[in-house]
Write a protein that holds these residues in place. Structure first.
Motif: not given
Length: 128
Positions: A56-62, A67, A93, A95, A119
């Motif tokens: 799970h991420t709050n951004s557009a990247k992992l 992580s 994501s 975001k 992502l």
């Protein structure tokens, strides 16, 4: 990891579990308390199995380090090479308001080299 992050991660795992269970797969969630787990979920149907790691991420990247994948690098690489079995990464994501996926084989070296996966560029949009 805070409680909110933990809950969001568990809810996402539940979403993946429900998705496959609703499609007739046998689904096994590997308990988090087991040290050295390589992936979160295994789904089996028709003589084939998928090993799934949920992120799970709050951004557009992992991010590789943020992580937790960097901490599991030895276990993941050993598992894939020893068993000749890929691991699927499902990434939710906030975001981008979506779920993306990739595999160890497709993205591991890129993830380590650039330190993250974009992502939208490095993964596929999931239909879940």
């Amino acid at each position: 990891m805070g409680y909110k992050s933990y809950k969001v991660g568990k809810d996402f795992e539940g979403q993946i579990i429900d998705y496959y269970a609703d499609r007739g797969y046998f689904v096994l969630k590997i308990p988090t308390v087991i040290q050295g787990t390589v992936f979160d979920i295994i789904v089996i149907k028709g003589g084939s199995a998928l090993c799934i790691e949920c992120k799970h991420t709050n951004s557009a990247k992992l991010n590789f380090v943020g992580s937790g994948l960097a901490k599991k690098e030895d276990e993941i690489t050993h598992f894939v090479k020893k068993t000749n079995t890929n691991i699927y990464f499902y990434i939710k994501s906030e975001k981008l308001n979506g779920i993306y996926w990739t595999t160890y084989g497709r993205s591991w070296e890129l993830l380590k080299k650039q330190g993250y996966l974009d992502l939208e560029k490095d993964c596929f949009k999931a239909i879940i």
